[in-house]
Structures are given as structure tokens and as C-alpha cells.
Design an enzyme around this catalytic site. Structure first.
Site, PDB file in Angstrom:
ATOM      1  N   GLN A 193       0.926  -1.291   0.076  1.00 49.86           N
ATOM      2  CA  GLN A 193       0.097  -0.008   0.043  1.00 49.86           C
ATOM      3  C   GLN A 193       0.790   1.158   0.056  1.00 49.86           C
ATOM      4  OE1 GLN A 193      -3.369   0.038  -0.235  1.00 49.86           O
ATOM      5  NE2 GLN A 193      -3.899  -2.029   0.209  1.00 49.86           N
ATOM      6  N   TYR A 221      -7.583 -12.850  -1.694  1.00 50.42           N
ATOM      7  CA  TYR A 221      -6.615 -11.959  -2.529  1.00 50.42           C
ATOM      8  C   TYR A 221      -6.184 -11.035  -1.300  1.00 50.42           C
ATOM      9  CZ  TYR A 221     -10.506 -12.053  -5.868  1.00 50.42           C
ATOM     10  OH  TYR A 221     -11.465 -12.329  -6.837  1.00 50.42           O
ATOM     11  N   ASN A 226      -1.618  -7.930   4.612  1.00 54.83           N
ATOM     12  CA  ASN A 226      -1.763  -6.323   5.229  1.00 54.83           C
ATOM     13  C   ASN A 226      -3.172  -6.281   6.181  1.00 54.83           C
ATOM     14  OD1 ASN A 226      -1.275  -3.150   4.944  1.00 54.83           O
ATOM     15  ND2 ASN A 226      -3.301  -3.466   4.138  1.00 54.83           N
ATOM     16  N   GLU A 242      -4.324 -16.411  -1.558  1.00 56.39           N
ATOM     17  CA  GLU A 242      -3.522 -15.408  -2.604  1.00 56.39           C
ATOM     18  C   GLU A 242      -2.810 -16.471  -3.855  1.00 56.39           C
ATOM     19  OE1 GLU A 242      -1.898 -12.935  -4.493  1.00 56.39           O
ATOM     20  OE2 GLU A 242      -2.893 -12.034  -2.840  1.00 56.39           O
ATOM     21  N   ASP A 302     -10.166  -8.159  -0.988  1.00 61.03           N
ATOM     22  CA  ASP A 302      -9.287  -6.971  -1.612  1.00 61.03           C
ATOM     23  C   ASP A 302      -8.787  -7.328  -2.818  1.00 61.03           C
ATOM     24  OD1 ASP A 302      -8.229  -4.692  -1.876  1.00 61.03           O
ATOM     25  OD2 ASP A 302      -6.644  -5.055  -0.516  1.00 61.03           O
ATOM     26  N   CYS A 327      -9.905  -1.036  -4.972  1.00 56.58           N
ATOM     27  CA  CYS A 327      -9.119  -0.063  -5.652  1.00 56.58           C
ATOM     28  C   CYS A 327      -9.676   0.384  -6.978  1.00 56.58           C
ATOM     29  CB  CYS A 327      -7.684  -0.525  -5.677  1.00 56.58           C
ATOM     30  SG  CYS A 327      -7.484  -2.077  -6.840  1.00 56.58           S
ATOM     31  N   GLU A 361     -10.222   4.951  -3.379  1.00 56.67           N
ATOM     32  CA  GLU A 361     -10.331   3.514  -2.861  1.00 56.67           C
ATOM     33  C   GLU A 361     -11.662   3.569  -2.093  1.00 56.67           C
ATOM     34  OE1 GLU A 361      -7.620   0.551  -2.024  1.00 56.67           O
ATOM     35  OE2 GLU A 361      -6.302   1.474  -3.169  1.00 56.67           O
TER      36      GLU A 361
END
EC number: 2.1.1.-
Length: 369
Positions: A193, A221, A226, A242, A302, A327, A361
Site C-alpha cells: 500500500q 486476495y 496487510n 492468494e 480486496d 481500488c 479506494e
């Protein structure tokens, strides 16, 4: 933010009227965009006005053999503009930029250098990636080590098929979320990020939106963890997937760094994971995970800018609660067309990750009808 290149440099698109004006425009645009699905208040999370970017990329422009400059694409797409500073970048990167160019020139390692990437942490650690159109030899390594010591930075030399690491290729970021400290190793050339202060606010918002229940969480994802790692204190167990091998390795490392033990990270795409969950296929990557032991009522997603495909939306709709960080508001809008067939949007947020651009976002919380 004061920048002498506003209107010329393409990094900032919306600059007339200052920070508040560009943010107000984003808020109004997204209120209108999502009105078909949500008429409530959209929580707005602001960015620092300057020095907010912890990673950045610059071209290198050579003026003969005498001088090298940082360069950015022009706003009018008419080539590049030479710059000597960028107030977007973190204070540590801002201070380093002129010193780095002088050191590169003084030590004569500018030959065929075409780009410089910076990655910094809140504590001031910096990894600098020097990008070349030539092979890097032992002389480069020796000089890069000298510059690394002089400037107290980590250096990566990159050329086709080469990666020369001086000291280390990561920084350790410390995030503070609702009074709790989390540590993350951010690896050069991987996704992180870019706006640390807004990232802290995104994690905080998502934590508050997650329902308090004696159950487990599924995350798709998950990247390098994070969100996953801060979520760990709220759930018995978390199952996080992921597709990127390097991201999964980073996530496992970050889990150890934070002494978290209740997360299972699995390298799988969504389609494969659904097949494993439904017992359609057996995967070795899942052999140590007892799927039946999970009681999942909430899913956190995400996705990349492309959003979720139709099959993933259908899968997410199985769960009582959906927390969606996007995003790309346009793909979130598209996905809500499907998700709201089974769920209602009960809360939304806007995070100003990239000030002075049109980008925003979004966060959305959905609950089953």
C-alpha cells in the site's frame, strides 16, 4: 501541497483549489455513482497533504555526460518533464533524492541507468532500486556498497536477468491501528500500500466493520497479510488465499514477525479454492487444513483493479457478511450489481490513497438479506 510542477507533471491531475477541493469532488462523484445501492453516509478518510507516498518510481534523464535528472511523464502526454523534487514522496525519500543523484554521478555508475524506484518505511528505512540497460558487474557491486554506507540506504541493482542486493531488499514498516502496533516486511518490487497513513485508516475501518462473533474468517486476495494479520485478534481462525507465491511467502513471514498463529495462508486462485472447499478436487496445498473445522460467516475481499468475476461474486454471496475493499470504484459498482441480489450494502467508505488524482479506494460492507 505546494509543487512547482503542478499542471505540467502528470503525477498530479487535480490540483486547482487545493486538497479539500479535489477530495470533495471525489466524494460527490462516488456518492452519485453508488446511489443505486447505498444512500447512507459515506465515511471519508483523508490523506496527509504532502509526503504521503512511501513508494515511488522515477525515470532518469541524461543530459549528455554531465548531468542526470529525475523525470516524469508530462500531464499533456508530450514527453517528460525534468524534476528535482517531488512533495508527494515521504520525507525520507524527499531528502534522499538529490543526495542519491550526486552520489551516483560522483561514483560514475550512471551509465545506462534509466530508472530509480524508492521504497520507504515510517521509520525512514529506504530501499533504492537502480534500473539499468546493461549488465551489472563486480565493480557496480563494490560502488553500490560504498553509496549504501554513505547514504545509509539499501540498494538493489536491476538489469535484465539480474538482481544485485546490497544489504537487504526490504524495509520493515510499523503500522499503528487503533492503538495496536503491527510490523510488516515490505519487499522491493512487490505490491505494498503506497500511502501508509491511509492504509492504517483502511485497516481500522475494516476492523470496525467486521462483525463480533465466535466464528472464523475467510479472506480472498490476501496479498502479504496487510489486513489479515490485524484481523487475527478478532477471530478464532482465519483462512486466507492468494495466488502469488512471493506474496504468500511474505504473508507467512509477516505472521511470524507479529507472533500470530491462527492464520492459514494458502497459495490458490479463487476458482481452485472453491473446488477444494466444495470437495470437487483435492489439492496437496490444502492437505494440512481441515476445511470442515472452519465456521465461516464473514468473507473479506480486496481484489485487484479488475474486481471479482461473476463466479467469485456468487461464491462470496454464500456468506452472511461481505467486507469489500476496492481500488477501482467502477469494478466495485459492477460487482455490487451481482452481490446486492442476495445482500444489502449497509456501510461505505472512501479512502483518499492518491491525492490530487481522480483515483479513490472504496470500502463496502454487505449483509445477507
Amino acid at each position: 501541497m505546494n509543487c512547482k510542477y503542478f499542471g505540467i507533471c502528470g503525477a498530479c491531475i487535480v490540483y486547482d483549489g487545493g486538497y479539500e477541493t479535489q477530495l470533495s469532488q471525489k466524494v460527490e462523484l462516488n456518492k452519485e455513482l453508488f446511489a443505486p445501492f447505498y444512500m447512507g453516509k459515506i465515511s471519508v478518510f483523508e490523506s496527509p497533504r504532502s509526503n504521503y507516498r512511501s513508494r515511488s518510481e522515477f525515470k532518469i534523464w541524461h543530459e549528455g555526460d554531465e548531468k542526470i535528472n529525475y523525470a516524469m511523464n508530462r500531464a499533456d502526454k508530450g514527453g517528460v518533464i525534468l524534476i528535482d523534487e517531488c512533495p508527494q514522496v515521504s520525507s525520507a525519500i524527499f531528502a534522499l533524492m538529490p543526495k542519491l543523484l550526486r552520489a551516483i554521478k560522483r561514483h560514475k555508475i550512471d551509465f545506462k541507468l534509466f530508472g530509480v524506484d524508492f521504497l520507504s518505511s515510517n521509520s525512514g528505512e529506504i530501499v533504492v532500486s537502480l534500473l539499468y540497460h546493461r549488465a551489472l558487474d563486480s565493480t557496480f557491486k563494490e560502488i553500490a556498497e560504498i553509496i549504501s554506507d554513505e547514504l545509509d540506504i539499501y540498494i538493489i541493482g536491476r538489469s535484465r536477468g539480474q538482481k544485485v542486493v546490497i544489504k537487504q531488499d526490504y524495509v520493515t514498516e510499523i503500522l499503528h491501528v487503533d492503538g495496536v502496533e503491527f510490523k510488516f516486511n515490505y519487499i522491493e518490487n512487490s505490491f505494498t500500500q503506497p500511502n501508509a497513513k491511509v492504509n492504517e485508516q483502511m485497516i481500522g475501518w475494516a476492523l470496525r466493520e467486521l462483525p463480533n462473533m465466535d466464528a472464523d474468517l475467510l479472506e480472498l486476495y490476501c496479498g502479504a497479510g496487510n489486513f489479515t494479520i490485524p484481523f487475527a485478534s478478532k477471530y478464532r481462525k482465519i483462512l486466507a488465499t492468494e495466488i502469488s507465491k512471493s506474496s504468500i511467502n511474505a504473508a507467512k513471514s509477516n505472521m511470524s514477525l507479529n507472533k500470530v498463529k491462527n492464520i492459514s495462508f494458502v497459495r490458490m486462485g479463487v476458482e481452485e479454492f472453491v473446488e477444494a472447499l466444495d470437495g470437487v478436487r483435492i489439492f496437496n496445498r490444502m492437505k494440512e487444513i481441515d476445511i470442515d473445522s472452519y465456521e465461516i460467516k464473514t468473507i473479506f475481499v480486496d481484489p485487484p483493479r479488475s474486481g471479482m468475476d461473476e463466479a467469485t461474486c456468487r461464491f462470496a454471496s454464500r456468506y452472511e457478511n461481505i467486507i469489500y475493499i476496492s481500488c477501482n470504484p467502477q469494478t466495485l459498482l459492477r460487482d455490487l450489481e451481482l452481490l446486492t441480489k442476495t445482500h444489502n450494502v449497509i456501510d461505505m467508505a472512501l479512502f483518499d490513497q492518491f491525492p490530487y488524482t481522480h483515483h479513490a479506494e472504496m470500502g463496502a460492507k454487505l449483509v445477507k438479506k
